[in-house]
Write a protein that holds these residues in place. Structure first.
Motif, PDB file in Angstrom:
ATOM      1  N   UNK A   1       0.838  -1.179   0.000  1.00  0.00           N
ATOM      2  CA  UNK A   1       0.000   0.000   0.000  1.00  0.00           C
ATOM      3  C   UNK A   1       0.877   1.234   0.000  1.00  0.00           C
ATOM      4  N   UNK A   2       0.673   2.102  -0.946  1.00  0.00           N
ATOM      5  CA  UNK A   2       1.487   3.307  -1.036  1.00  0.00           C
ATOM      6  C   UNK A   2       0.724   4.479  -0.443  1.00  0.00           C
ATOM      7  N   UNK A   3       1.466   5.333   0.234  1.00  0.00           N
ATOM      8  CA  UNK A   3       0.836   6.523   0.794  1.00  0.00           C
ATOM      9  C   UNK A   3       1.238   7.727  -0.051  1.00  0.00           C
ATOM     10  N   UNK A   4       0.373   8.728  -0.050  1.00  0.00           N
ATOM     11  CA  UNK A   4       0.666   9.938  -0.807  1.00  0.00           C
ATOM     12  C   UNK A   4       1.824  10.678  -0.171  1.00  0.00           C
ATOM     13  N   UNK A   5       2.694  11.252  -0.969  1.00  0.00           N
ATOM     14  CA  UNK A   5       3.776  12.042  -0.390  1.00  0.00           C
ATOM     15  C   UNK A   5       3.231  13.353   0.174  1.00  0.00           C
ATOM     16  N   UNK A   6       3.947  13.910   1.110  1.00  0.00           N
ATOM     17  CA  UNK A   6       3.568  15.200   1.668  1.00  0.00           C
ATOM     18  C   UNK A   6       3.970  16.267   0.648  1.00  0.00           C
ATOM     19  N   UNK A   7       2.971  16.954   0.093  1.00  0.00           N
ATOM     20  CA  UNK A   7       3.237  17.913  -0.970  1.00  0.00           C
ATOM     21  C   UNK A   7       4.083  19.089  -0.493  1.00  0.00           C
ATOM     22  N   UNK A   8       3.970  19.443   0.770  1.00  0.00           N
ATOM     23  CA  UNK A   8       4.794  20.531   1.294  1.00  0.00           C
ATOM     24  C   UNK A   8       6.263  20.097   1.344  1.00  0.00           C
ATOM     25  N   UNK A   9       6.506  18.834   1.698  1.00  0.00           N
ATOM     26  CA  UNK A   9       7.879  18.329   1.685  1.00  0.00           C
ATOM     27  C   UNK A   9       8.420  18.232   0.264  1.00  0.00           C
ATOM     28  N   UNK A  10       7.558  17.842  -0.665  1.00  0.00           N
ATOM     29  CA  UNK A  10       7.988  17.730  -2.063  1.00  0.00           C
ATOM     30  C   UNK A  10       8.462  19.087  -2.581  1.00  0.00           C
ATOM     31  N   UNK A  11       7.699  20.140  -2.279  1.00  0.00           N
ATOM     32  CA  UNK A  11       8.078  21.484  -2.739  1.00  0.00           C
ATOM     33  C   UNK A  11       9.040  22.184  -1.793  1.00  0.00           C
ATOM     34  N   UNK A  12       9.343  21.547  -0.660  1.00  0.00           N
ATOM     35  CA  UNK A  12      10.283  22.086   0.326  1.00  0.00           C
ATOM     36  C   UNK A  12       9.836  23.441   0.867  1.00  0.00           C
ATOM     37  N   UNK A  13       8.547  23.528   1.200  1.00  0.00           N
ATOM     38  CA  UNK A  13       7.995  24.747   1.805  1.00  0.00           C
ATOM     39  C   UNK A  13       7.275  24.352   3.091  1.00  0.00           C
ATOM     40  N   UNK A  56       5.162  18.385  -9.966  1.00  0.00           N
ATOM     41  CA  UNK A  56       4.032  18.923 -10.720  1.00  0.00           C
ATOM     42  C   UNK A  56       2.705  18.625 -10.015  1.00  0.00           C
ATOM     43  N   UNK A  57       2.571  17.414  -9.461  1.00  0.00           N
ATOM     44  CA  UNK A  57       1.343  17.050  -8.742  1.00  0.00           C
ATOM     45  C   UNK A  57       1.188  17.911  -7.492  1.00  0.00           C
ATOM     46  N   UNK A  58       2.261  18.088  -6.745  1.00  0.00           N
ATOM     47  CA  UNK A  58       2.208  18.908  -5.528  1.00  0.00           C
ATOM     48  C   UNK A  58       1.810  20.339  -5.866  1.00  0.00           C
TER      49      UNK A  58
END
Length: 123
Positions: A1-13, A56-58
Motif C-alpha cells: 500500500x502506497x501513501x501519498x507524499x507530503x506535498x509541502x515536503x515535495x516542494x520544500x515549503x 508537478x502534482x504537488x
C-alpha cells in the motif's frame, strides 16, 4: 500500500507558505529537475521523471486554494489519526438549554413549509 507524499515536503515549503512562496519553490525545483535544463541529469531517467511528476502534482494541488484547503483537511485528519489522537468530540445541544456556546453545534428543527425556497418565481 502506497501513501501519498507530503506535498509541502515535495516542494520544500512550510505548510503556512504563501502562494508566492509555493510558486517560487515550484519554479526552482522545475529548473533543478527538468531534463531539458542543465539541472536535469540525462542518466536520471525514471528517477528524475518520478521526482518531476511529484513536483508537478504537488504544485497542482497547492496552487489552487480550494484543493489546498481540502488537502490540508485530509492531511491533518490523517496525521491526528496516525498519532492515535482519535476523533475530536464536539458537544451537541438540541434546542434551548444551559450549555455554554463555546465549541458546540446547535441543532434546530427545519420548517420546510416556510422559507425562501417556498416562494415561487413570478408570483
Amino acid at each position: 500500500m502506497t501513501s501519498k507524499p507530503d506535498y509541502y515536503d515535495v516542494l520544500r515549503v512550510k505548510p503556512a507558505a504563501s502562494q508566492q512562496e509555493i510558486s517560487r519553490a515550484y519554479r526552482a525545483l522545475m529548473r533543478t529537475h527538468h531534463p531539458d535544463l542543465d539541472g536535469g541529469r540525462a542518466d536520471g531517467g525514471d528517477l528524475n521523471r518520478g521526482a518531476l511528476l511529484q513536483i508537478m502534482q504537488a504544485f497542482s494541488v497547492l496552487r489552487d486554494p480550494a484543493r489546498r484547503a481540502a488537502y490540508d483537511r485530509n492531511r491533518t485528519s490523517t496525521s491526528t489519526i496516525a498519532q492515535g489522537a482519535g476523533p475530536i468530540v464536539i458537544p451537541v445541544r438540541k434546542g434551548a438549554g444551559n450549555v455554554p456556546a463555546g465549541n458546540t453545534i446547535r441543532i434546530t428543527p427545519v420548517r420546510w413549509e416556510s422559507g425562501p425556497w417556498t416562494e415561487t418565481a413570478g408570483t
